[in-house]
Design an enzyme around this catalytic site. Structure first.
Site, PDB file in Angstrom:
ATOM      1  N   GLY A  47       0.771  -1.237   0.000  1.00 20.38           N
ATOM      2  CA  GLY A  47       0.000   0.000   0.000  1.00 20.38           C
ATOM      3  C   GLY A  47       0.804   1.289   0.000  1.00 20.38           C
ATOM      4  O   GLY A  47       0.355   2.305  -0.509  1.00 20.38           O
ATOM      5  N   GLU A 102       3.933   4.115   6.402  1.00 22.14           N
ATOM      6  CA  GLU A 102       2.689   3.366   6.227  1.00 22.14           C
ATOM      7  C   GLU A 102       1.692   4.180   5.407  1.00 22.14           C
ATOM      8  O   GLU A 102       1.662   5.410   5.514  1.00 22.14           O
ATOM      9  CB  GLU A 102       2.068   3.045   7.593  1.00 22.14           C
ATOM     10  N   ASP A 103       0.870   3.485   4.640  1.00 20.00           N
ATOM     11  CA  ASP A 103      -0.192   4.170   3.902  1.00 20.00           C
ATOM     12  C   ASP A 103      -1.336   4.541   4.845  1.00 20.00           C
ATOM     13  O   ASP A 103      -1.873   5.643   4.780  1.00 20.00           O
ATOM     14  CB  ASP A 103      -0.706   3.302   2.741  1.00 20.00           C
ATOM     15  N   ASP A 106      -4.975   1.594  10.821  1.00 20.75           N
ATOM     16  CA  ASP A 106      -6.376   1.325  11.122  1.00 20.75           C
ATOM     17  C   ASP A 106      -6.430   0.833  12.578  1.00 20.75           C
ATOM     18  O   ASP A 106      -6.374   1.640  13.503  1.00 20.75           O
ATOM     19  CB  ASP A 106      -6.849   0.292  10.083  1.00 20.75           C
ATOM     20  N   GLY A 108      -4.047  -0.758  14.059  1.00 23.10           N
ATOM     21  CA  GLY A 108      -2.702  -0.659  14.623  1.00 23.10           C
ATOM     22  C   GLY A 108      -2.049  -2.019  14.826  1.00 23.10           C
ATOM     23  O   GLY A 108      -0.904  -2.101  15.273  1.00 23.10           O
ATOM     24  N   THR A 110      -1.031  -4.228  12.569  1.00 25.46           N
ATOM     25  CA  THR A 110       0.126  -4.361  11.672  1.00 25.46           C
ATOM     26  C   THR A 110       1.317  -3.579  12.230  1.00 25.46           C
ATOM     27  O   THR A 110       2.432  -4.089  12.314  1.00 25.46           O
ATOM     28  CB  THR A 110      -0.212  -3.813  10.262  1.00 25.46           C
ATOM     29  N   LEU A 111       1.048  -2.354  12.624  1.00 23.73           N
ATOM     30  CA  LEU A 111       2.104  -1.497  13.161  1.00 23.73           C
ATOM     31  C   LEU A 111       2.774  -2.141  14.380  1.00 23.73           C
ATOM     32  O   LEU A 111       4.000  -2.159  14.499  1.00 23.73           O
ATOM     33  CB  LEU A 111       1.498  -0.145  13.557  1.00 23.73           C
ATOM     34  N   LYS A 134      -6.870   6.272  11.235  1.00 28.67           N
ATOM     35  CA  LYS A 134      -8.278   6.186  11.649  1.00 28.67           C
ATOM     36  C   LYS A 134      -8.345   6.112  13.180  1.00 28.67           C
ATOM     37  O   LYS A 134      -8.274   5.019  13.745  1.00 28.67           O
ATOM     38  CB  LYS A 134      -8.926   4.928  11.057  1.00 28.67           C
ATOM     39  N   PHE A 155     -13.841   2.915   4.675  1.00 35.04           N
ATOM     40  CA  PHE A 155     -12.908   2.150   3.855  1.00 35.04           C
ATOM     41  C   PHE A 155     -12.504   3.000   2.657  1.00 35.04           C
ATOM     42  O   PHE A 155     -13.354   3.508   1.931  1.00 35.04           O
ATOM     43  CB  PHE A 155     -13.532   0.830   3.396  1.00 35.04           C
ATOM     44  N   ASP A 162      -5.836  -0.340  -1.689  1.00 38.70           N
ATOM     45  CA  ASP A 162      -6.607  -1.231  -2.552  1.00 38.70           C
ATOM     46  C   ASP A 162      -7.893  -1.750  -1.907  1.00 38.70           C
ATOM     47  O   ASP A 162      -8.055  -1.747  -0.684  1.00 38.70           O
ATOM     48  CB  ASP A 162      -5.772  -2.466  -2.900  1.00 38.70           C
ATOM     49  N   ARG A 168      -5.407   0.623  -6.653  1.00 33.87           N
ATOM     50  CA  ARG A 168      -4.150   1.242  -6.206  1.00 33.87           C
ATOM     51  C   ARG A 168      -3.694   2.342  -7.152  1.00 33.87           C
ATOM     52  O   ARG A 168      -2.973   3.250  -6.763  1.00 33.87           O
ATOM     53  CB  ARG A 168      -3.041   0.190  -6.108  1.00 33.87           C
TER      54      ARG A 168
HETATM   55  P1  IMP Z   1      -4.268  -2.284  10.663  1.00 31.93           P
HETATM   56  O1  IMP Z   1      -5.697  -2.606  11.010  1.00 31.93           O
HETATM   57  O2  IMP Z   1      -3.825  -0.987  11.283  1.00 31.93           O
HETATM   58  O3  IMP Z   1      -3.372  -3.435  11.021  1.00 31.93           O
HETATM   59  O4  IMP Z   1      -4.229  -2.093   9.104  1.00 31.93           O
HETATM   60  C1  IMP Z   1      -3.712  -3.107   8.312  1.00 31.93           C
HETATM   61  C2  IMP Z   1      -3.686  -2.837   6.853  1.00 31.93           C
HETATM   62  O5  IMP Z   1      -5.026  -2.906   6.396  1.00 31.93           O
HETATM   63  C3  IMP Z   1      -3.190  -1.491   6.370  1.00 31.93           C
HETATM   64  O6  IMP Z   1      -1.793  -1.419   6.256  1.00 31.93           O
HETATM   65  C4  IMP Z   1      -3.844  -1.457   5.010  1.00 31.93           C
HETATM   66  O7  IMP Z   1      -3.065  -2.196   4.088  1.00 31.93           O
HETATM   67  C5  IMP Z   1      -5.152  -2.152   5.258  1.00 31.93           C
HETATM   68  N1  IMP Z   1      -6.227  -1.171   5.443  1.00 31.93           N
HETATM   69  C6  IMP Z   1      -6.736  -0.682   6.582  1.00 31.93           C
HETATM   70  N2  IMP Z   1      -7.719   0.202   6.341  1.00 31.93           N
HETATM   71  C7  IMP Z   1      -7.830   0.253   4.990  1.00 31.93           C
HETATM   72  C8  IMP Z   1      -8.660   1.008   4.094  1.00 31.93           C
HETATM   73  O8  IMP Z   1      -9.536   1.818   4.475  1.00 31.93           O
HETATM   74  N3  IMP Z   1      -8.460   0.786   2.766  1.00 31.93           N
HETATM   75  C9  IMP Z   1      -7.529  -0.067   2.277  1.00 31.93           C
HETATM   76  N4  IMP Z   1      -6.727  -0.779   3.075  1.00 31.93           N
HETATM   77  C10 IMP Z   1      -6.873  -0.617   4.416  1.00 31.93           C
HETATM   78 MG    MG Z   2      -0.660  -1.496   4.245  1.00 38.29          MG
END
Ligand code: IMP
Ligand code: MG
Length: 182
Positions: A47, A102-103, A106, A108, A110-111, A134, A155, A162, A168
């Site tokens: 992303g 990071e793009d 959400d 957190g 992944t982070l 977010k 979203f 994506d 993308r």
């Molecule tokens: P996390 O929930 O912070 O672990 O987010 C994990 C990954 O989900 C992000 O790095 C994005 O690749 C994907 N993601 C989260 N929110 C969105 C969104 O609104 N659109 C597209 N991808 C998302």
């Molecule tokens: Mg990502």
């Protein structure tokens, strides 16, 4: 283009390319003004690839380096279940000052995984830059150093982000029109 349709889902314009480029300028200038020395930027694929390209060309800190990583999920043993690992991190990270790119952040989750893996590699300092954040969805307490824009719990796609790998290449960022889940 005010709308984009992907897999029968309608997305509406949310952040135009001009605003994205203003945000990129603002984050890169904050990073340039920070006190981080000899930074190694770590871009989380897929992303972040466009955001990374736009940010990195504006970085003026001496001895800046960049690397790209991807998280992979796989089924581990029965006890550990799903495990995330980083692929593509060949650098020696000990005592490095890293900036995660990071793009979007959400939940957190992944982070948190990325930070855990980097700490195991004995980095000196970790800073985090994200294009989008977010706050309503964020479940962690890790402070984020550079935030481009806080957005509601919608979203979004475009500019690297994506929906099922599509979208993308859209130059603007779009959000899902109806509040259905993707
Ligand atoms: P996390 O929930 O912070 O672990 O987010 C994990 C990954 O989900 C992000 O790095 C994005 O690749 C994907 N993601 C989260 N929110 C969105 C969104 O609104 N659109 C597209 N991808 C998302
Ligand atoms: Mg990502």
């Amino acid at each position: 283009m005010n709308q984009a349709t992907i897999n029968n889902k309608i997305f509406e314009i949310f952040i135009r390319d001009k605003e994205i480029s203003d945000i990129v300028n603002q984050i890169s200038s904050q990073i340039n003004k920070s006190d981080i020395k000899d930074p190694l930027f770590i871009s989380i694929l897929n992303g972040s690839f466009l955001f990374t390209a736009d940010i990195f060309r504006k970085i003026t800190i001496p001895n800046s380096e960049i690397t790209f990583v991807k998280l992979s999920s796989y089924n581990g043993t029965e006890t550990t279940g799903k495990v995330n690992t980083i692929i593509g991190l060949e650098h020696d990270l000990s005592n490095r000052n890293v900036i995660i790119l990071e793009d979007i952040i959400d939940t957190g989750i992944t982070l948190e995984k990325v930070i855990q893996i980097l700490k195991e590699k004995n980095v000196a300092e970790i800073k985090i830059a994200t294009l989008l954040f977010k706050p309503e969805a964020y479940q962690k307490s890790i402070p984020i150093d550079f935030i481009g824009k806080e957005i509601p719990n919608d979203f979004v796609i475009g500019y690297g982000l994506d929906y099922n790998e599509y979208g993308r290449n859209l130059p603007h960022i779009y959000k899902l029109k109806n509040k259905e889940k993707c």
